[in-house]
Scaffold this motif. Sequence first.
Motif, PDB file in Angstrom:
ATOM      1  N   VAL A   1      49.266 119.530  59.944  1.00  0.00           N
ATOM      2  CA  VAL A   1      48.067 119.033  59.270  1.00  0.00           C
ATOM      3  C   VAL A   1      46.932 120.023  59.521  1.00  0.00           C
ATOM      4  O   VAL A   1      46.612 120.332  60.678  1.00  0.00           O
ATOM      5  CB  VAL A   1      47.675 117.633  59.769  1.00  0.00           C
ATOM      6  CG1 VAL A   1      46.333 117.214  59.152  1.00  0.00           C
ATOM      7  CG2 VAL A   1      48.751 116.612  59.413  1.00  0.00           C
ATOM      8  N   LEU A   2      46.358 120.516  58.453  1.00  0.00           N
ATOM      9  CA  LEU A   2      45.220 121.428  58.520  1.00  0.00           C
ATOM     10  C   LEU A   2      43.961 120.663  58.134  1.00  0.00           C
ATOM     11  O   LEU A   2      43.880 120.121  57.026  1.00  0.00           O
ATOM     12  CB  LEU A   2      45.429 122.611  57.566  1.00  0.00           C
ATOM     13  CG  LEU A   2      44.232 123.547  57.353  1.00  0.00           C
ATOM     14  CD1 LEU A   2      43.869 124.265  58.646  1.00  0.00           C
ATOM     15  CD2 LEU A   2      44.518 124.560  56.237  1.00  0.00           C
ATOM     16  N   VAL A   3      42.994 120.621  59.022  1.00  0.00           N
ATOM     17  CA  VAL A   3      41.733 119.942  58.744  1.00  0.00           C
ATOM     18  C   VAL A   3      40.690 121.006  58.403  1.00  0.00           C
ATOM     19  O   VAL A   3      40.275 121.792  59.257  1.00  0.00           O
ATOM     20  CB  VAL A   3      41.270 119.113  59.952  1.00  0.00           C
ATOM     21  CG1 VAL A   3      39.907 118.477  59.654  1.00  0.00           C
ATOM     22  CG2 VAL A   3      42.296 118.042  60.280  1.00  0.00           C
ATOM     23  N   GLY A   4      40.309 121.022  57.149  1.00  0.00           N
ATOM     24  CA  GLY A   4      39.365 122.031  56.673  1.00  0.00           C
ATOM     25  C   GLY A   4      40.054 123.023  55.760  1.00  0.00           C
ATOM     26  O   GLY A   4      41.133 123.536  56.072  1.00  0.00           O
ATOM     27  N   HIS A   5      39.425 123.295  54.610  1.00  0.00           N
ATOM     28  CA  HIS A   5      40.023 124.237  53.666  1.00  0.00           C
ATOM     29  C   HIS A   5      38.963 125.212  53.170  1.00  0.00           C
ATOM     30  O   HIS A   5      38.605 125.249  51.993  1.00  0.00           O
ATOM     31  CB  HIS A   5      40.660 123.494  52.486  1.00  0.00           C
ATOM     32  CG  HIS A   5      41.502 124.384  51.616  1.00  0.00           C
ATOM     33  ND1 HIS A   5      41.494 124.319  50.246  1.00  0.00           N
ATOM     34  CD2 HIS A   5      42.366 125.378  51.936  1.00  0.00           C
ATOM     35  CE1 HIS A   5      42.321 125.223  49.753  1.00  0.00           C
ATOM     36  NE2 HIS A   5      42.869 125.879  50.761  1.00  0.00           N
ATOM     37  N   GLY A   6      38.464 126.015  54.108  1.00  0.00           N
ATOM     38  CA  GLY A   6      37.563 127.094  53.758  1.00  0.00           C
ATOM     39  C   GLY A   6      38.335 128.395  53.659  1.00  0.00           C
ATOM     40  O   GLY A   6      39.550 128.406  53.462  1.00  0.00           O
ATOM     41  N   MET A   7      37.627 129.505  53.808  1.00  0.00           N
ATOM     42  CA  MET A   7      38.276 130.807  53.706  1.00  0.00           C
ATOM     43  C   MET A   7      39.338 130.992  54.789  1.00  0.00           C
ATOM     44  O   MET A   7      40.439 131.481  54.520  1.00  0.00           O
ATOM     45  CB  MET A   7      37.225 131.920  53.803  1.00  0.00           C
ATOM     46  CG  MET A   7      36.205 131.923  52.684  1.00  0.00           C
ATOM     47  SD  MET A   7      34.951 133.207  52.853  1.00  0.00           S
ATOM     48  CE  MET A   7      35.913 134.677  52.484  1.00  0.00           C
TER      49      MET A   7
ATOM     50  N   LEU B   1      48.547 120.133  64.757  1.00  0.00           N
ATOM     51  CA  LEU B   1      47.258 119.917  64.109  1.00  0.00           C
ATOM     52  C   LEU B   1      46.439 121.199  64.231  1.00  0.00           C
ATOM     53  O   LEU B   1      46.320 121.777  65.319  1.00  0.00           O
ATOM     54  CB  LEU B   1      46.510 118.763  64.787  1.00  0.00           C
ATOM     55  CG  LEU B   1      45.073 118.494  64.316  1.00  0.00           C
ATOM     56  CD1 LEU B   1      45.040 118.094  62.841  1.00  0.00           C
ATOM     57  CD2 LEU B   1      44.413 117.420  65.178  1.00  0.00           C
ATOM     58  N   VAL B   2      45.889 121.651  63.114  1.00  0.00           N
ATOM     59  CA  VAL B   2      45.059 122.862  63.107  1.00  0.00           C
ATOM     60  C   VAL B   2      43.674 122.483  62.604  1.00  0.00           C
ATOM     61  O   VAL B   2      43.523 121.993  61.483  1.00  0.00           O
ATOM     62  CB  VAL B   2      45.674 123.956  62.216  1.00  0.00           C
ATOM     63  CG1 VAL B   2      44.781 125.199  62.236  1.00  0.00           C
ATOM     64  CG2 VAL B   2      47.082 124.310  62.684  1.00  0.00           C
ATOM     65  N   LEU B   3      42.681 122.716  63.442  1.00  0.00           N
ATOM     66  CA  LEU B   3      41.297 122.414  63.080  1.00  0.00           C
ATOM     67  C   LEU B   3      40.619 123.686  62.579  1.00  0.00           C
ATOM     68  O   LEU B   3      40.529 124.680  63.310  1.00  0.00           O
ATOM     69  CB  LEU B   3      40.541 121.855  64.278  1.00  0.00           C
ATOM     70  CG  LEU B   3      41.116 120.563  64.892  1.00  0.00           C
ATOM     71  CD1 LEU B   3      40.309 120.153  66.114  1.00  0.00           C
ATOM     72  CD2 LEU B   3      41.146 119.436  63.867  1.00  0.00           C
ATOM     73  N   ALA B   4      40.175 123.643  61.337  1.00  0.00           N
ATOM     74  CA  ALA B   4      39.440 124.763  60.737  1.00  0.00           C
ATOM     75  C   ALA B   4      38.207 124.188  60.067  1.00  0.00           C
ATOM     76  O   ALA B   4      37.966 124.386  58.872  1.00  0.00           O
ATOM     77  CB  ALA B   4      40.317 125.504  59.736  1.00  0.00           C
ATOM     78  N   THR B   5      37.416 123.468  60.856  1.00  0.00           N
ATOM     79  CA  THR B   5      36.299 122.698  60.317  1.00  0.00           C
ATOM     80  C   THR B   5      35.042 123.533  60.114  1.00  0.00           C
ATOM     81  O   THR B   5      34.024 123.033  59.628  1.00  0.00           O
ATOM     82  CB  THR B   5      35.976 121.512  61.249  1.00  0.00           C
ATOM     83  OG1 THR B   5      35.908 121.984  62.602  1.00  0.00           O
ATOM     84  CG2 THR B   5      37.070 120.462  61.155  1.00  0.00           C
ATOM     85  N   GLY B   6      35.078 124.803  60.529  1.00  0.00           N
ATOM     86  CA  GLY B   6      33.973 125.703  60.236  1.00  0.00           C
ATOM     87  C   GLY B   6      32.721 125.397  61.031  1.00  0.00           C
ATOM     88  O   GLY B   6      32.781 124.992  62.206  1.00  0.00           O
ATOM     89  N   SER B   7      31.577 125.555  60.380  1.00  0.00           N
ATOM     90  CA  SER B   7      30.289 125.377  61.051  1.00  0.00           C
ATOM     91  C   SER B   7      29.338 124.629  60.137  1.00  0.00           C
ATOM     92  O   SER B   7      29.613 124.416  58.957  1.00  0.00           O
ATOM     93  CB  SER B   7      29.707 126.743  61.424  1.00  0.00           C
ATOM     94  OG  SER B   7      29.508 127.529  60.261  1.00  0.00           O
ATOM     95  N   TYR B   8      28.223 124.227  60.715  1.00  0.00           N
ATOM     96  CA  TYR B   8      27.196 123.561  59.917  1.00  0.00           C
ATOM     97  C   TYR B   8      25.875 124.295  60.103  1.00  0.00           C
ATOM     98  O   TYR B   8      25.651 124.935  61.134  1.00  0.00           O
ATOM     99  CB  TYR B   8      27.056 122.088  60.318  1.00  0.00           C
ATOM    100  CG  TYR B   8      26.551 121.868  61.723  1.00  0.00           C
ATOM    101  CD1 TYR B   8      25.191 121.731  61.983  1.00  0.00           C
ATOM    102  CD2 TYR B   8      27.438 121.778  62.794  1.00  0.00           C
ATOM    103  CE1 TYR B   8      24.717 121.527  63.271  1.00  0.00           C
ATOM    104  CE2 TYR B   8      26.981 121.574  64.090  1.00  0.00           C
ATOM    105  CZ  TYR B   8      25.619 121.446  64.325  1.00  0.00           C
ATOM    106  OH  TYR B   8      25.151 121.256  65.603  1.00  0.00           O
TER     107      TYR B   8
END
Length: 867
Positions: free
Chosen positions: A11-17, A109-116
């Motif tokens: 499961v990948l959380v976040g779909h940015g670059m 689980l892979v977290l790729a939630t980036g930044s804010y």
Amino acid sequence: MTATAATPTIVLVGHGMVGQRFLEALAERGLTATHRVVVLCEEPRPAYDRVQLTSYFSGKTPEDLSLTDMEFIKDHGIELYVGDPAESVDRAAKTVTARSGQVFAYDTLVLATGSYPFVPPVPNKDADGCFVYRTIEDLLAIEEYAQKVRVGAVVGGGLLGLEAAGALKGLGVETHIVEFAPRLMPVQVDEGGGAALLRTIEDMGLSVHTGVGTQEIVVGEDGAVTGMKLSDGSELSAGMVVFSAGVRPRDQLARDCGLAVGERGGIAVDEQCRTVTDPRVFAIGECALASDGRVYGLVAPGYEQAATAAATIAADEASFTGADLSTKLKLLGVDVASFGDAHGTTEDCLDVVYSDSRAGLYKKLVIGRDGTLLGGILVGDAEAYGTLRALTGSVPPISPESLVLPAGAGAPAQLGPSALPDDAIICSCHNVSKGTIRGAVTDHQCTTVPEVKKCTKAGTGCGSCVKVLGQLVTAELEASGIEVDKGLCACFSQTREELYEIVLALRITTYQDLLDRYGRESARRTDGCDVCKPAVASIIASLAPTIGASGYVLDDEQAALQETNDHFLANLQKNGSYSVVPRIPGGEITPEKLIVIGEIARDFGLYTKITGGQRIDMFGARVEQLPLIWARLVDAGFESGHAYGKALRTVKSCVGSTWCRYGVQDSVRMAIDLELRYRGLRSPHKLKSAVSGCQRECAEAQSKDFGVIATANGWNLYVGGNGGATPRHADLLAQDLSDAELIRLIDRFLMFYIRTADRLERTSTWLERIPGGLDHVRDVVVHDSLGICDELEQLMRAHVAHYRDEWAETINDPEKLARFVSFINAPDTPDPVVGFVPERDQIKPDLPLLTIGLRPAEEVLEGSAQR
């Protein structure tokens, strides 16, 4: 793949670059064939190029920015849930719950939630008119709000802050930049680089406030932004505020499920990008605190982390221990780059600095005591970035001084691909070395840059390495004995220079004849392509009097070869309207002619602007209005300024000895003579010139393709200058020339350039590329080493004798006038999307009209096409 209960799930959380790069890395290792892959994406659209976000304001659509090939998603069986972010993680049950309520079990689980975006905690930071600059949705909101404000402010003078400022400026908003640090881009550039950047940005009309912070957002009775209070006690009036003061890792999801985070944020991971708390959970990109204690805010380290995580999941050896923070950007049109130890923190290091405040140039190299290149900063001219970054960590084969001196200031040595070691990283986005690129050519039989890109991924990130990549591919092919196709395009195997010689020698007067006789076999008896058509049209036009062709670009076949601007003898603008630019030789104009321009602009409702080329541009003409406008201009004695063509644009001048107490020659007379002599001269690229009446150089002649500076004994001639995106000081070709000698050398120089330059090659680039450079050009033009000067002079005399004003001919030819319509099948119908709105007592394009359709008639200015 078809998932079963036994199929392991990622499961990948976040779909940015970075998330998209992770998916590609999974596919490359075959993991999408053996695992179920689920992606939870918070934004309403899949991954897009956030690095190029600002290009939305220059015409790119959200679809253009997309990085997601839905065929890739489908082919690899990836389950992509757009607009459905993860809400919680249960590490004990190994499940993720999405906002929709769906629960997904995971093995990995892979977290790729980036930044804010970080928003300073100031009063009224959430008021109506406050925005952040992070997503496409943010840009859409800013674009809509900007339509109703005149002044805006950007909080933050870093990378994103300057991009946001550029966006506001492009939307027609008067823009202030507020930066708490004492200089712009404090992370990337030093004091000298910041000063050069500041001067250039202020010259663009932006107001910069450094060394001050935002104390409060001031709002009106309606709760909307009206201004800002700064820490120095001053206030700014502003109708909108964009916060772009840095970013923070998005690690709340990790905190909520008990994963360790850093003191200043970021999900703590090891060298394999596993979280230090739970080996089944990975974190990559801007949300991750790497093992070296750093959160990386650039895309290249994120890509490397994505590759490391995918390799680890595949049970391969990989690690991420740190990354190159080098970066090259074009901010507000200014090249800015930093690499290696840019700030010189290494003990006993030395700086080599070149600074030209007038040109907005700043170059600094940091050198170790042993001569090792440690890093550097480039502002205003980052042409050498790719080579310098690749040389970092080694001792360059030439002196540091020659690496920073600009072309034309000391004859710097040119370093080619052969100077780089094989382990030099060419593409930092994908960590691709020179050796890997060479291997793509020698081992994988790649023969073009696109093939090498596909094989290695080099050049597919930010794109700053593409030029060096092309040089490497060509050098490797030539070293392998493979003939490199240097043809103009897919239609011609010859270069532009070779086609010029063919047209001249054989007196070929049509494109089709040239294509059928000398084109590649596959291209003969076809319509050709959009690369060679305008190039050949330019060759025929520049040689027209000599070869017996028509020099009028709208005659017969020539008309079909022209690009959009030449096709209507006007410059196409962003909303589909055109600009009108009459020639004003030397910048000298009578009051009567000024009045004519004012009356025409008033009568046709045109926007007027005095340009840097010392003439007056009129914007907002519809295509059907062009002949009416030009009929009045021609009747008043004006002629085409050729702002639309690859031809001479202007010859600027100062007032010279006639008025100025410092002037030593009549620069205005010389500028007028030169402009009238070379008007309409078609060339590989546009030509600009200037004449200064003394050494104070007020006309900036040394930034022109050919520039003239007066001396007590005559004139000095400079060539190959450029003041555009890649500034270059012109080189002194000859000095103390009489009027006749000056004109003779310019005749020769221009015709030699037209004869030998590549398609769309400015004189500055040509002078650096042509074998022998300036010395060779001087030998040919001044000393006639090739014995062709008589021919060059004859070609120029033919051009001067046969010059005809294109607009004067057009308005007297009913057949040619028929082309000036928006719709051929409805010639009396104006284009309905060409509209305008008021600004500063003039008009500007109604851009929302182009993106969201027709506006209500009462909102559109009288005189717009839409009524």
